[in-house]
Design a protein around this motif. Structure first.
Motif: not given
Ligand code: SF4
Length: 872
Positions: A483-488
């Motif tokens: 979920x990298x994009x949402x925790x970037x």
């Protein structure tokens, strides 16, 4: 207010919910200098003893510096990949409710936001709860029932402006000392009256009207007040007609309630009722004594009923006021740290709220119902429903009720991660993975105090070793779970901006927590953010709530509730005749991971104890300084007897702070039953029932040393001293050779030994020296050893060839136990000054020996010593 002024950085004390501002400066050798921030509105420059000693608690000697997996140091990639993989595997195999986070009111809001988003929005479970569940979740539930949302109506200025301040279940003098000093200042400047409602006489009773009510009878007391308000025609019908529903039913229930349940003398009760009803500007402050109860939510609503009935709410100097325990307990409430809340005061079980949050987060999976609250969460760990647990900055193996079962449950859980600044906690020692987290002074973010004031904590020191901020650790695990994009985010400022933008949803749903006006802050603005009270929206900035109604139920009205008093869940009986109350001390914080590093703070009350009425002590055949064993169906604890009339016969008080790290036999929550309020899930930590008896040891000892040492006997309690460590000890089996025992205890090699013994009377005094310099000493005997302990504790590392005498040398007075931590002034010194100079007031004591003139936290104790010396 600039973030940095003359080289000092503005930040916030990390301890209690007062949220005092501090000015910090690195000292150039890894430490800091610190003082209260005169411009911070919460404290205006004041700090209490704990805040004043913060500089003594930074450093790296106690820190966890690298990630550890099964006891081996690993790099961050290995640790984070492994944690992400194990959580993924458990979720895939057993579903999302097989994982849980247990977090803390010590987390910054940004850290809390990330943890909540990861668990509720992406892992797909609501199994995230916070140790604030143990502190003030009954207040959250009570506020929501009465107001429709968790809103604190008032602000600290109300305490300055009130004519009457009522402290209910709140030892404000010790637990929120700077707020207490504001109340005392109001008493001195404008004659504000103080009433303290507490079964126990505490430091907050000094100069107050004290109502020693029966444990758990707060609903009966405030029902009596509500009935009297009605009888005397003091209901504000204009306010209730316009803004309140349920008044008639609540009043009828109050009239049916029996004031005798409070156990209070009728005249004393009437004096309180007259005072409350006859004073327009009244603030009722409440905290853990109300919340930590199986009827905690009802107690909160009983207080709110009286303020709603009289319209005394949200006005200058008037209103109910919950004070929070931890520095960011309020931030956790706002951000959804509780298992039954979403962020921004939205409700997890409301489908519209859930859907809006899911859209905002682009979340793949949202739980439809509340997660497990703290006590139930650890029951689920124990019975195997939870198979992967992440504990962040908390120590549940000590602090949860039934702590021995919780400890066993954590030990047996298939996968446990702990993020903390130290690996030396009871919980971290049980973990598979320990992750080094940045500590206060090294991390950056925001906290919200008891009056809804959002303040910045700012980093002034580099995090040591590999330690990282909590938000970074959580976001890295999220990234590795896909979920990298949402925790970037790149910084706490990014997270705060997202959170502030999300709070616009609260306004859409008619809720209170709207800080959307702060969503546009850029990194620079965030860095410079001054303390700011929520709400902060286009429509409203800060201020009080509810003076003109505007409640958050769908009809815009508050609810008064009909309440029937309930006794505590456990009733004293023949086998458990004592009622056990637990609570905090002035100079310690939670499980001491920080405050126990300070010799000054440790000197105040260095040993765990039980307050017991002299009649009970006599009945049990106990003498002063006996050891007492308390027993409940859940566990046992051994504590030093402290005889005092501050507790009523049949009642006991024990502090909460000691752990397996410093007094393994005194973990008091091992005795507390896991009984909770049915609405809030908050445990009843102040009304357990226990048995008490003498703990008869074969020997008792007192040890001092310049280096840390860990005894292995049946009872020990170790504390820092100005020159090393001091330790009380007792054992059931007598060692065969005391000199060998002492050598092993202190880890002594080939050094000079002095051994004074009286074998016939089983007394031994053994000292280890380097020349005349004392390294360590052990004093033992068949009964508690009479010594000048506070004097001896300062001897290790000093030339003291006479140390085994156990007495102060004739030319050096024994100061006695520390009263004033700031100036290390002991009780004997205070008494001597009073007697020799004829001192009559706390101010005169301060003028003579400076005690009480810095933070003022000890002023109540100084007043009580004055009374004692006067024979009162
Ligand atoms: Fe810190 Fe003391 Fe202020 Fe609480 S009252 S925030 S512990 S300085």
């Amino acid at each position: 207010m600039a973030a940095i002024v003359s080289g000092e950085t503005r930040s916030t004390c990390p301890y209690c919910g007062v949220g005092c501002g501090v000015l910090i400066k690195p000292d150039g050798v890894g430490g800091i200098t610190l003082r209260g921030d005169p411009e911070h509105p919460a404290n205006r420059g004041r700090l209490c003893s704990k805040g004043s000693a913060l500089a003594e608690t930074v450093g790296t000697s106690h820190r966890l510096l690298e990630p550890r997996w099964s006891g081996e140091n690993v790099d961050w990639d290995t640790a984070l990949d492994g944690v992400a993989k194990r959580f993924q595997e458990v979720i895939a195999e057993h579903g999302p409710d097989a994982v849980a986070f247990y977090v803390a009111g010590q987390l910054l809001t940004e850290d809390y936001y990330v943890a909540n988003k990861l668990m509720k929005g992406f892992m797909g479970s609501a199994n995230i709860d916070t140790n604030s569940r143990l502190c003030m979740s009954s207040t959250v539930a009570g506020h929501k029932r009465a107001f429709g949302t968790d809103t604190v109506p008032g602000i600290y200025d109300d305490l300055d402006e009130a004519d009457l301040v009522v402290l209910v279940g709140s030892n404000l003098a010790w637990c929120h000392p700077v707020l207490y000093q504001r109340v005392v200042a109001a008493r001195e400047s404008r004659g504000t009256r103080i009433v303290t409602i507490d079964p126990r006489r505490t430091a907050s009773c000094e100069g107050a009207l004290h109502l020693p009510l029966q444990a758990g009878s707060d609903v009966a007391l405030f029902n009596a007040l509500l009935a009297e308000i009605e009888r005397r025609g003091a209901v504000d019908a204009t306010y209730t007609d316009a803004h309140v529903a349920g008044a008639a039913e609540a009043i009828a229930a109050a009239q049916a309630s029996d004031p005798a349940d409070t156990g209070l003398d009728a005249a004393l009760l009437q004096e309180f009722l007259d005072l409350w009803i006859g004073t327009d500007k009244v603030v009722t402050v409440f905290s853990q004594g109300v919340n930590q109860s199986s009827a905690g939510t009802d107690k909160v609503n009983a207080i709110l009923n009286c303020h709603l009935a009289t319209g005394r709410i949200g006005k200058p100097g008037s209103g109910p006021f919950s004070v929070t325990g931890q520095v960011n307990a309020m931030g956790g409430r706002e951000v959804g740290g509780l298992a039954n809340m979403l962020a921004c005061h939205l409700d997890i079980e409301n489908a519209e709220h859930r859907s809006a949050v899911q859209d905002f987060w682009h979340s793949p999976a949202m739980p439809r119902q509340a997660g497990l609250k703290a006590v139930d969460m650890f029951k689920a760990v124990g019975d195997g429903r939870i198979k992967a647990l992440w504990v962040i900055h908390s120590n549940p193996a000590v602090t949860l009720p039934d702590a021995d079962r919780v400890r066993d449950a954590i030990a047996a859980c298939p996968f446990v991660v702990v993020s903390d600044m130290t690996a030396d906690t009871d919980t971290a020692r049980l973990a598979d993975v320990v992750l080094p987290a940045a500590a206060w002074g090294e991390k950056s973010g925001t906290v919200t105090n008891s009056e809804r004031l959002i303040s910045r904590q700012r980093a002034v020191l580099p995090a040591p070793g590999q330690a990282k901020p909590d938000w970074w650790i959580l976001a890295e695990v999220a990234r590795r779970m896909g979920w990298g994009e949402d925790f970037a985010w790149e910084s706490p400022a990014d997270i705060f901006a997202e959170y502030a933008a999300m709070s616009a949803l609260a306004a859409e749903f008619g809720k209170d927590f709207d800080i959307s006006a702060l969503a546009a802050l850029d990194a620079q603005d965030y860095d410079n953010l001054d303390p700011v009270r929520w709400p902060q929206s286009a429509l409203r900035q800060g201020g009080r709530f509810f003076a003109e109604g505007g409640f958050f139920h769908s009809d815009g009205k508050a609810r008064m509730l009909p309440l029937v008093p309930r006794a505590p869940a456990s009733t004293p009986c023949e086998s458990r005749p004592f009622r056990l109350n637990t609570g905090r001390l002035r100079d310690q914080w939670h499980t001491m991971t920080r405050t126990a590093l300070s010799p000054r703070l440790s000197a105040h009350l260095p040993e765990p104890f039980v307050d017991m009425h002299p009649q009970d002590a006599a009945r049990l055949g106990l003498e002063p300084a006996s050891l007492v064993q308390l027993t409940s169906p859940q566990g046992k604890a051994i504590l030093r007897l402290h005889q005092t009339e501050d507790v009523a016969p049949g009642n006991l008080f024990v502090p909460i702070h000691w752990t397996g790290m410093n007094a393994p036999a005194a973990r008091i929550d091992a005795l507390v039953a896991p009984l909770v309020d049915p609405i809030s899930g908050q445990p009843e930590s102040k009304a357990s029932t226990v048995a008490a008896e003498r703990f008869t040891a074969a020997w008792y000892g007192f040890a001092i040393a310049s280096r840390a040492f860990t005894p292995s006997c049946d009872y020990w309690a170790r504390a820092r001293s100005s020159t090393g460590y001091r330790c009380e000890m007792a054992g059931l089996a007598v060692p065969a050779n005391w000199e060998v025992y002492a050598k092993e205890l202190f880890g002594m090699g080939d050094v000079a030994v002095q051994h004074m013994s009286d074998p016939g009377r089983s007394r031994h005094r053994i000292g280890f020296f380097d020349g005349d310099v004392l390294l360590a000493a052990l004093y033992v005997g068949p009964e508690p050893v009479a010594l000048m302990r506070d004097f001896l504790a300062g001897l290790p590392g000093q030339e003291a060839p006479w140390a085994l005498a156990g007495l102060a040398r004739g030319d050096i007075p024994d100061p006695g136990p520390v009263v004033c931590s700031c100036y290390a002034i002991g009780r004997n010194t205070v008494k001597l000054a009073i007697a020799s100079e004829g001192l009559k007031s706390v101010d005169q004591i301060g003028g003579s020996i400076s005690a009480g003139t810095n933070c003022g936290s000890c002023k109540s104790e100084l007043a009580s010593i004055l009374r004692e010396c006067a024979g009162a």
